[in-house]
Structures are given as C-alpha cells and as structure tokens.
Write an enzyme that holds these catalytic residues in place. Structure first.
Site, PDB file in Angstrom:
ATOM      1  N   GLU A   1      29.639  16.074 -22.441  1.00 56.33           N
ATOM      2  CA  GLU A   1      29.217  17.550 -22.788  1.00 56.33           C
ATOM      3  C   GLU A   1      27.815  17.684 -22.127  1.00 56.33           C
ATOM      4  O   GLU A   1      27.469  18.573 -21.574  1.00 56.33           O
ATOM      5  CB  GLU A   1      29.199  17.511 -24.256  1.00 56.33           C
ATOM      6  CG  GLU A   1      28.641  18.964 -24.674  1.00 56.33           C
ATOM      7  CD  GLU A   1      29.489  20.190 -24.229  1.00 56.33           C
ATOM      8  OE1 GLU A   1      30.654  20.447 -24.901  1.00 56.33           O
ATOM      9  OE2 GLU A   1      28.948  20.780 -23.598  1.00 56.33           O
TER      10      GLU A   1
ATOM     11  N   ASP B   1      22.160  19.271  -7.653  1.00 52.33           N
ATOM     12  CA  ASP B   1      22.505  19.164  -9.180  1.00 52.33           C
ATOM     13  C   ASP B   1      23.242  20.182  -9.801  1.00 52.33           C
ATOM     14  O   ASP B   1      24.348  19.854 -10.207  1.00 52.33           O
ATOM     15  CB  ASP B   1      20.919  19.431  -9.700  1.00 52.33           C
ATOM     16  CG  ASP B   1      20.998  19.360 -11.273  1.00 52.33           C
ATOM     17  OD1 ASP B   1      21.028  18.121 -11.820  1.00 52.33           O
ATOM     18  OD2 ASP B   1      21.086  20.220 -11.770  1.00 52.33           O
TER      19      ASP B   1
ATOM     20  N   GLY C   1      22.971  20.434 -20.401  1.00 53.65           N
ATOM     21  CA  GLY C   1      21.957  19.905 -21.842  1.00 53.65           C
ATOM     22  C   GLY C   1      22.890  20.180 -22.981  1.00 53.65           C
ATOM     23  O   GLY C   1      23.949  19.890 -23.229  1.00 53.65           O
TER      24      GLY C   1
ATOM     25  N   ILE D   1      23.788  23.118 -24.142  1.00 49.65           N
ATOM     26  CA  ILE D   1      24.952  24.239 -24.256  1.00 49.65           C
ATOM     27  C   ILE D   1      26.076  23.780 -24.428  1.00 49.65           C
ATOM     28  O   ILE D   1      26.695  22.840 -23.438  1.00 49.65           O
ATOM     29  CB  ILE D   1      24.621  24.920 -23.115  1.00 49.65           C
ATOM     30  CG1 ILE D   1      23.280  25.758 -22.769  1.00 49.65           C
ATOM     31  CG2 ILE D   1      25.677  26.258 -23.431  1.00 49.65           C
ATOM     32  CD1 ILE D   1      23.183  26.356 -21.667  1.00 49.65           C
TER      33      ILE D   1
ATOM     34  N   GLY E   1       5.077  18.619 -14.458  1.00 45.83           N
ATOM     35  CA  GLY E   1       6.139  17.719 -14.672  1.00 45.83           C
ATOM     36  C   GLY E   1       7.452  18.552 -14.922  1.00 45.83           C
ATOM     37  O   GLY E   1       8.428  17.732 -15.351  1.00 45.83           O
TER      38      GLY E   1
ATOM     39  N   LYS F   1      27.407  19.830 -11.317  1.00 48.29           N
ATOM     40  CA  LYS F   1      27.710  20.711 -12.437  1.00 48.29           C
ATOM     41  C   LYS F   1      28.988  21.644 -12.166  1.00 48.29           C
ATOM     42  O   LYS F   1      29.667  21.743 -12.973  1.00 48.29           O
ATOM     43  CB  LYS F   1      26.527  21.380 -13.029  1.00 48.29           C
ATOM     44  CG  LYS F   1      25.564  20.291 -13.401  1.00 48.29           C
ATOM     45  CD  LYS F   1      24.020  20.983 -13.944  1.00 48.29           C
ATOM     46  CE  LYS F   1      23.037  19.976 -14.494  1.00 48.29           C
ATOM     47  NZ  LYS F   1      21.665  20.817 -14.221  1.00 48.29           N
TER      48      LYS F   1
ATOM     49  N   GLY G   1      16.003  18.063 -20.865  1.00 49.99           N
ATOM     50  CA  GLY G   1      15.002  17.809 -21.871  1.00 49.99           C
ATOM     51  C   GLY G   1      15.807  16.615 -22.725  1.00 49.99           C
ATOM     52  O   GLY G   1      16.796  16.412 -22.723  1.00 49.99           O
TER      53      GLY G   1
ATOM     54  N   LYS H   1      26.016  13.873 -14.608  1.00 42.33           N
ATOM     55  CA  LYS H   1      26.848  14.699 -13.724  1.00 42.33           C
ATOM     56  C   LYS H   1      27.140  14.255 -12.205  1.00 42.33           C
ATOM     57  O   LYS H   1      28.272  14.354 -11.602  1.00 42.33           O
ATOM     58  CB  LYS H   1      26.170  16.215 -13.663  1.00 42.33           C
ATOM     59  CG  LYS H   1      24.919  16.215 -12.819  1.00 42.33           C
ATOM     60  CD  LYS H   1      23.738  16.762 -13.472  1.00 42.33           C
ATOM     61  CE  LYS H   1      22.749  15.718 -13.511  1.00 42.33           C
ATOM     62  NZ  LYS H   1      21.582  16.042 -14.375  1.00 42.33           N
TER      63      LYS H   1
HETATM   64  N1  HSE Z   1      16.980  18.677 -13.154  1.00 47.67           N
HETATM   65  C1  HSE Z   1      18.072  19.523 -13.661  1.00 47.67           C
HETATM   66  C2  HSE Z   1      17.498  20.889 -14.022  1.00 47.67           C
HETATM   67  C3  HSE Z   1      18.104  18.934 -15.230  1.00 47.67           C
HETATM   68  O1  HSE Z   1      16.359  21.178 -13.480  1.00 47.67           O
HETATM   69  O2  HSE Z   1      18.171  21.687 -14.563  1.00 47.67           O
HETATM   70  C4  HSE Z   1      19.119  17.727 -15.223  1.00 47.67           C
HETATM   71  O3  HSE Z   1      20.602  18.417 -14.607  1.00 47.67           O
END
Ligand code: HSE
Length: 422
Positions: free
Chosen positions: A129, A201, A134, A136, A187, A205, A302, A105
């Site tokens: 996509e 992030d 992810g 979706i 993690g 998106k 994931g 992204k």
């Molecule tokens: N780090 C992102 C999240 C996942 O926590 O949704 C990848 O964009």
C-alpha cells in the site's frame, strides 16, 4: 494473542516512522485487532547513526541474513528504497516464506512478475500500500473495495515534488529552475531530482496502479513518460488564462481492450477536482462502471504518512489466514501506441497574412479539429505572435504529424500539452 515477529530492512526516516507508530499505537492495535508485534531485527548500514528515536542497539545488524534467513522472523518490512539490493532482499524473504511489507515502488514495478511468482510459490504475503501515494489507501481501494467494477480510467497526481513545483509556478508565475532550487533548499526535492522531475517515480507508481486496475501486467517500460523540466511559465500562464491548470498527471485508461499508461504534463480544467490539489499533496481520480467517478486525496510522502500505510498493511498481513495476491491475468497487456485527447498547442509564428490559414489547413488535413484559437502579440519580437490552439479530441499521432509538416521558418517554439478531464 497472535504475536508477529518483524525484521526491518533499513531504518531511515520511514523505518523510524514505523518504529514510532508501532510504539504509539501498538497497545491500541493489540486491543482492537488482536495481534501484537515484536521488532526482532533491523538491518542497517550503520549501528551508531543518530536516528531521533530510541531503538535498542541489540536490534541492529549489518548482516542481511540476520533478517532474511532467520526462521523466527515472520514479516519483513522493507524501506531501503531503490532497486538493488532491495529487490533481491524482497525476493529472498518471499522465497523463504516470509511475508513482505514494502514501500518500494521501484523494486516492485521493475520486478513485479518475479515477486508475485515468489509469493505465490511460497504462500507468503506481499503488501505494498505504501508504494503508491503514501497514506492514501489507493491500492486497497482498487485491489479490493472497487473489485466489483470495471475500472475505465485512473488519473492521478502521484508525485508530490512535481506538484509542489507546478503549484508554485502556477501561483507565482515563477520559473521551473527557481522553484526547484527553493524546493531543494527546503528539503522538498532531492539534491538529484531526476526521479521526480523526469516522471520516473510516477511511472513506477502508475505501472502498479494500472496493473491492478486492468488486471493485466502493465510493465513500467510500457509507461509513456515525460517530465516537467521543459514546462515554461508562459505555458502555465496561458493555460490559466484559458481556465486550465497544469499538473504532472499519471493517466491510465483501457479502451477497446488496449491499455494506455502515460505520465506527462497535462492541463486539467480549473473546475476538475484534480485542479485543486496543490503543494505536495497527491490525489487519484478513479472512474469505474458502477462506482462512477471518485477521488482519493492525501499525503503521498513523508515518514508518518508512509508509516500509516505500512503499519496498516502489517496489521492486515498479521491477521490474514491466507494471503491474497492481485488478480492479474497471465496474458500480456496490449498497449495502445496512440491516444485521443484534447491538445493545447502553442507556437510562435510570423504575424503575416495567410499564416493562420495555412496552419489551420495543415491541422485539417491531418483530421485535427480546432476548438478554439487565441493570438497574443509579443512585446520585443517584432512581426512575431504567439498562437494558442485548443484542439477537440484528436489522436496524438495526428497532432504530431500536423506539427511536423509545419514550416520551421514560419513556426517556432512549439509546445504541446495534453488536456484531460473534460
Ligand atoms: N518523491 C516522491 C514524491 C515520494 O515526491 O511524491 C515518494 O514516492
């Protein structure tokens, strides 16, 4: 049968997920879709790193040109992440006429125009996509299945890390710092969590989602962004007592020809479908003139959820006679510099006669109408109280100007949280 030769850029968790999924589903995909795949080359930093999946060593290379410039490679799949060198590699592949499937992204949002132009010029495909939420299928839904609509708003929980943190803060009354350090230990959050917790992030998106929704490029620099680092357990709790759930929401709306795209902590009513999206799950709530309201829900990150989107894009790319690019006009998008929504405003005030009247008067002078107000006494702070105002729909600028006018010796610790979804 059509055979597609693939080059990977990167082979970390996501690349290994794609490798495993192709091994697992390759035969079925051949039978059902009439396409077959051969992984021809994999660009890595280290050929000997343990990857938890058996990959023949002869596929690995440390030379980018072995993937980007090899004429026998049809599709480049990129999962390096980050802006560079990923963006330059994607552009080079597209200019070489190779279709690109990416989960990146950041590279896409920051080089959107260049990438679309490169794909248009060479006729290569660009599929992404996996870059938003992810597994979706929201890119396909907005860019394809909902094309008949004028989309009026898109609201989403599009970052799983922050949703995990806010869900636990809400459920347990824990502090941001406590939950973040737990998430890091498990993690679920990066050692440097900035990209997630400061909303970068989600902003990448949202730039992609709003560009597709409104058919005009919404550059990531035009996305208003506020993260969750200043969220307090007190606000989360007070919101809950008022029937509101706190989320880091990405909101994009088109009103009177202007687009607003913003990422910030937001209260949604407990009854709103987005309020029930908990933990690391993502969801996108779309409103269109014909489809009405709908929600897409699933795993936004994931290895296997991301591989699900990447491999589906790969199949689409391999089957395409001609690659479609998004219908985005050349005219730049006009961005809104103010927006209207309800606001939750909490402040600590001196608990004295006349204070409330003055504050209400200040809101009134700025055209901000109060929908409800609650006062809470504060233990340990003699003579102070918490006031929580819920406004009717009001301009953000008006709320800010009213607050700026309030006397700092009477009013302190102000927090303002937008409310959406009513
Ligand atoms: N780090 C992102 C999240 C996942 O926590 O949704 C990848 O964009």
């Amino acid at each position: 049968m059509k055979r597609t030769r693939i080059g990977f850029l990167g082979c970390g968790n996501i690349g290994c997920g794609v490798y495993r999924l192709l091994q697992r589903q390759g035969k079925r995909i051949e039978e059902n879709e009439g396409v077959s795949f051969e992984i021809a080359r994999i660009l890595v930093r280290s050929k000997t790193k343990a990857r938890g999946v058996e990959i023949p060593e002869r596929l690995f290379t440390t030379e980018p040109q072995d993937v980007l410039d090899d004429e026998r490679i049809d599709v480049v799949m990129e999962f390096m992440g980050g802006e560079e060198p990923a963006a330059s590699y994607i552009l080079r592949a597209l200019r070489n006429g190779k279709t690109v499937v990416t989960a990146n992204k950041m590279a896409l949002a920051t080089h959107w125009d260049e990438m679309i132009a490169a794909a248009r010029e060479s006729g290569a495909g660009l599929y992404y996509e996996a870059s938003v939420c992810g597994a979706i299928p929201i890119i396909r839904a907005i860019g394809d299945s909902l094309q008949a609509n004028r989309i009026t708003s898109v609201m989403g929980i599009i970052n799983g890390t922050t949703n995990y943190i806010l869900s636990r803060m809400s459920r347990e009354g824990a502090s941001y710092e406590e939950v973040l350090s737990d998430a890091q230990r498990l993690g679920l959050a990066e050692p440097d969590p900035t990209a997630d917790v400061e909303g970068y992030d989600a902003a990448y998106k949202l730039s992609i989602l709003s560009t597709l929704s409104f058919h005009r490029h919404v550059p990531v620099e035009c996305v208003y962004r506020e993260g969750i680092t200043n969220v307090t357990p007190l606000d989360v709790r007070l919101g809950r007592e008022m029937g509101l759930t706190l989320k880091l929401l990405a909101v994009a709306k088109e009103e009177e020809g202007r687009v607003q795209a913003r990422v910030h902590p937001t209260f949604v009513p407990d009854t709103h479908p987005l309020a029930s999206v908990n933990g690391a799950f993502n969801a996108v709530y779309v409103d269109g003139d014909a489809c009405d309201e709908m929600m897409f829900y699933g795993r936004g990150a994931g290895d296997m959820p991301t591989a699900s989107a990447l491999v589906s894009d790969l199949i689409k790319a391999a089957r395409a006679e001609r690659h479609a690019l998004p219908a985005v006009g050349a005219v730049p998008c006009e961005m809104a510099d103010d927006w209207i929504c309800e606001h939750f405003v909490r402040m600590q005030v001196s608990d004295e006669p006349g204070v409330l009247a003055v504050l209400a008067g200040t809101f009134a002078r700025h055209g901000v109408s109060i929908a409800s107000m609650v006062q809470k006494g504060e233990s340990g702070t003699q003579g102070r109280a918490q006031l929580i105002f819920l406004t009717h729909k009001a301009s953000e600028r008006a709320v800010r100007s009213a607050l700026a006018e309030m006397d700092g010796s009477t009013v302190s610790q102000v927090s303002v949280i937008r409310v959406e979804g009513r």
